[in-house]
Design a protein around this motif. Sequence first.
Motif, PDB file in Angstrom:
ATOM      1  N   ILE A   6     -33.084 -15.140  -4.747  1.00  0.00           N
ATOM      2  CA  ILE A   6     -34.391 -14.578  -4.391  1.00  0.00           C
ATOM      3  C   ILE A   6     -34.780 -13.525  -5.425  1.00  0.00           C
ATOM      4  O   ILE A   6     -34.039 -12.572  -5.679  1.00  0.00           O
ATOM      5  N   ILE A   7     -35.949 -13.708  -6.014  1.00  0.00           N
ATOM      6  CA  ILE A   7     -36.385 -12.833  -7.103  1.00  0.00           C
ATOM      7  C   ILE A   7     -37.810 -12.352  -6.839  1.00  0.00           C
ATOM      8  O   ILE A   7     -38.760 -13.139  -6.910  1.00  0.00           O
ATOM      9  N   PRO A   8     -37.996 -11.071  -6.511  1.00  0.00           N
ATOM     10  CA  PRO A   8     -39.352 -10.533  -6.409  1.00  0.00           C
ATOM     11  C   PRO A   8     -39.933 -10.355  -7.805  1.00  0.00           C
ATOM     12  O   PRO A   8     -39.207 -10.059  -8.761  1.00  0.00           O
ATOM     13  N   LEU A   9     -41.233 -10.513  -7.905  1.00  0.00           N
ATOM     14  CA  LEU A   9     -41.864 -10.500  -9.224  1.00  0.00           C
ATOM     15  C   LEU A   9     -43.212  -9.793  -9.153  1.00  0.00           C
ATOM     16  O   LEU A   9     -44.001 -10.044  -8.246  1.00  0.00           O
ATOM     17  N   TYR A  10     -43.443  -8.910 -10.122  1.00  0.00           N
ATOM     18  CA  TYR A  10     -44.735  -8.220 -10.181  1.00  0.00           C
ATOM     19  C   TYR A  10     -45.153  -8.056 -11.641  1.00  0.00           C
ATOM     20  O   TYR A  10     -44.601  -7.242 -12.381  1.00  0.00           O
ATOM     21  N   PHE A  31     -27.659 -24.438  -5.426  1.00  0.00           N
ATOM     22  CA  PHE A  31     -28.494 -23.269  -5.149  1.00  0.00           C
ATOM     23  C   PHE A  31     -29.969 -23.633  -5.279  1.00  0.00           C
ATOM     24  O   PHE A  31     -30.343 -24.607  -5.938  1.00  0.00           O
ATOM     25  N   GLU A  32     -30.782 -22.826  -4.616  1.00  0.00           N
ATOM     26  CA  GLU A  32     -32.229 -22.886  -4.759  1.00  0.00           C
ATOM     27  C   GLU A  32     -32.710 -21.550  -5.298  1.00  0.00           C
ATOM     28  O   GLU A  32     -31.994 -20.545  -5.250  1.00  0.00           O
ATOM     29  N   VAL A  33     -33.926 -21.538  -5.819  1.00  0.00           N
ATOM     30  CA  VAL A  33     -34.516 -20.315  -6.354  1.00  0.00           C
ATOM     31  C   VAL A  33     -35.850 -20.080  -5.665  1.00  0.00           C
ATOM     32  O   VAL A  33     -36.690 -20.979  -5.590  1.00  0.00           O
ATOM     33  N   LEU A  34     -36.039 -18.864  -5.143  1.00  0.00           N
ATOM     34  CA  LEU A  34     -37.301 -18.483  -4.515  1.00  0.00           C
ATOM     35  C   LEU A  34     -37.919 -17.346  -5.317  1.00  0.00           C
ATOM     36  O   LEU A  34     -37.331 -16.273  -5.445  1.00  0.00           O
ATOM     37  N   ASN A  64     -49.414  -7.522  -2.289  1.00  0.00           N
ATOM     38  CA  ASN A  64     -48.465  -6.537  -2.783  1.00  0.00           C
ATOM     39  C   ASN A  64     -47.943  -5.655  -1.651  1.00  0.00           C
ATOM     40  O   ASN A  64     -48.718  -5.083  -0.894  1.00  0.00           O
ATOM     41  N   GLY A  65     -46.617  -5.590  -1.560  1.00  0.00           N
ATOM     42  CA  GLY A  65     -46.003  -4.753  -0.532  1.00  0.00           C
ATOM     43  C   GLY A  65     -44.759  -4.054  -1.020  1.00  0.00           C
ATOM     44  O   GLY A  65     -44.092  -3.356  -0.263  1.00  0.00           O
ATOM     45  N   GLY A  66     -44.404  -4.268  -2.289  1.00  0.00           N
ATOM     46  CA  GLY A  66     -43.204  -3.650  -2.831  1.00  0.00           C
ATOM     47  C   GLY A  66     -42.029  -4.601  -2.823  1.00  0.00           C
ATOM     48  O   GLY A  66     -41.991  -5.587  -2.090  1.00  0.00           O
ATOM     49  N   GLN A  67     -41.034  -4.281  -3.637  1.00  0.00           N
ATOM     50  CA  GLN A  67     -39.932  -5.214  -3.880  1.00  0.00           C
ATOM     51  C   GLN A  67     -39.063  -5.455  -2.650  1.00  0.00           C
ATOM     52  O   GLN A  67     -38.579  -6.569  -2.436  1.00  0.00           O
ATOM     53  N   GLY A  68     -38.845  -4.425  -1.832  1.00  0.00           N
ATOM     54  CA  GLY A  68     -38.012  -4.613  -0.648  1.00  0.00           C
ATOM     55  C   GLY A  68     -38.604  -5.624   0.309  1.00  0.00           C
ATOM     56  O   GLY A  68     -37.914  -6.546   0.776  1.00  0.00           O
ATOM     57  N   PHE A  69     -39.893  -5.497   0.597  1.00  0.00           N
ATOM     58  CA  PHE A  69     -40.546  -6.412   1.533  1.00  0.00           C
ATOM     59  C   PHE A  69     -40.749  -7.792   0.916  1.00  0.00           C
ATOM     60  O   PHE A  69     -40.791  -8.797   1.628  1.00  0.00           O
ATOM     61  N   ALA A  70     -40.864  -7.852  -0.420  1.00  0.00           N
ATOM     62  CA  ALA A  70     -40.928  -9.155  -1.090  1.00  0.00           C
ATOM     63  C   ALA A  70     -39.610  -9.903  -0.908  1.00  0.00           C
ATOM     64  O   ALA A  70     -39.596 -11.120  -0.700  1.00  0.00           O
ATOM     65  N   ARG A  71     -38.506  -9.185  -0.958  1.00  0.00           N
ATOM     66  CA  ARG A  71     -37.209  -9.821  -0.720  1.00  0.00           C
ATOM     67  C   ARG A  71     -37.115 -10.329   0.717  1.00  0.00           C
ATOM     68  O   ARG A  71     -36.573 -11.414   0.973  1.00  0.00           O
ATOM     69  N   TYR A  73     -39.494 -11.391   2.511  1.00  0.00           N
ATOM     70  CA  TYR A  73     -40.321 -12.594   2.528  1.00  0.00           C
ATOM     71  C   TYR A  73     -39.488 -13.800   2.077  1.00  0.00           C
ATOM     72  O   TYR A  73     -39.585 -14.892   2.647  1.00  0.00           O
ATOM     73  N   GLY A  74     -38.653 -13.569   1.057  1.00  0.00           N
ATOM     74  CA  GLY A  74     -37.764 -14.630   0.590  1.00  0.00           C
ATOM     75  C   GLY A  74     -36.663 -14.945   1.590  1.00  0.00           C
ATOM     76  O   GLY A  74     -36.334 -16.112   1.824  1.00  0.00           O
ATOM     77  N   PHE A  75     -36.085 -13.896   2.211  1.00  0.00           N
ATOM     78  CA  PHE A  75     -35.043 -14.119   3.225  1.00  0.00           C
ATOM     79  C   PHE A  75     -35.546 -15.044   4.332  1.00  0.00           C
ATOM     80  O   PHE A  75     -34.823 -15.933   4.798  1.00  0.00           O
ATOM     81  N   GLU A  76     -36.775 -14.820   4.767  1.00  0.00           N
ATOM     82  CA  GLU A  76     -37.340 -15.589   5.878  1.00  0.00           C
ATOM     83  C   GLU A  76     -37.483 -17.067   5.548  1.00  0.00           C
ATOM     84  O   GLU A  76     -37.523 -17.908   6.450  1.00  0.00           O
ATOM     85  N   ARG A  77     -37.546 -17.401   4.275  1.00  0.00           N
ATOM     86  CA  ARG A  77     -37.785 -18.782   3.851  1.00  0.00           C
ATOM     87  C   ARG A  77     -36.570 -19.425   3.187  1.00  0.00           C
ATOM     88  O   ARG A  77     -36.611 -20.598   2.828  1.00  0.00           O
TER      89      ARG A  77
END
Length: 328
Positions: A6-10, A31-34, A64-71, A73-77
């Motif tokens: 899981i990689i947040p990106l901005y 592995f998969e990449v999100l 935009n919500g910041g890197q923690g919340f972006a992660r 978002y990835g956890f949920e999917r």
Amino acid sequence: MFFSVIIPLYNRPQEIDELLSTLTKQTYTAFEVLIIEDGSTLDAKEIVKSYQDDLDIHYYFKENGGQGFARNYGFERAKGDYFIIFDSDCLIPSNYLETVRNHLYEHHLDAYGGPDAAHKSFTPIQKAISYAMTSVFTTGGIRGKKRNAGGQFHPRSFNMGVSRKVWEKVGGFIITRLGEDIEYSIRIHEAGFKIGLIPTAKVYHKRRTSFKQFWKQLHFFGRARINIYQFFPNTLKAVHFFPALFTLFLIFSVLANLFCSIFAVWCNWLIAIYALLIFIDSFFENKSVKVAFLSVIASFVQLTAYGLGFMEDFWKKIILKKNNKKIA
């Protein structure tokens, strides 16, 4: 074992291109990449699309919500047994996932962290910054150790993994910046999960490309330590005051040179010895006089920027108790 990376990106399309290129070379391929595009104005959709034939990759765009919340978002999917988090400015060695898989089979961990290092392709400034963030002569030496100054190992989110069980019981990040990874690690510890360092699971972390950017980042880190204190007061240890004390010593040295020559001599000698130790250590590590010289600058930037950020929020939020709201 199936991994979800899981990689947040901005606004960093070039960085994600380089990172994804390294993931195509992994010796372990389950592995998969999100990619979580966190409200970027300069998105990487087309770059990510170019890797669809080489990776099991998924691209998401959110406000935009910041890197923690972006992660989160990835956890949920994510579909994996284990969620692995990277920063977008990392390069991943080809044996990274295989190393992690083997270690987790032999030594069960519910969450882990790994160290970082400088890649040979990094610029001299990036190598110097990497040195400052990992050296025993700075507080960077605490990072990547099995036990940190607080007595527990706290993975950092540029190179961190958590099991699906952790996600299901603890949840994800509750703050999105200002020390979100340390706060998350503390909650994982408190929930009774086992966290450890995988020393051989390193990444090459580019960090910042100039001392100005590095200063801003470390000033932010200093403030983050006070934010973590507001969630967990008992985590503030003596070592966290070292950059502030170092900064105060530098200020005292300047004043001594202006007004008191006796103290100035001792201060200047101490600073010179400290700088020389950094120079020698960096030279033997990087085999470069230029990187060694820049490492001295990077180390002083790291300590003073962190120290000033730490003192700023310590004074406002702890001493004066102004604007002492926990930052999510």
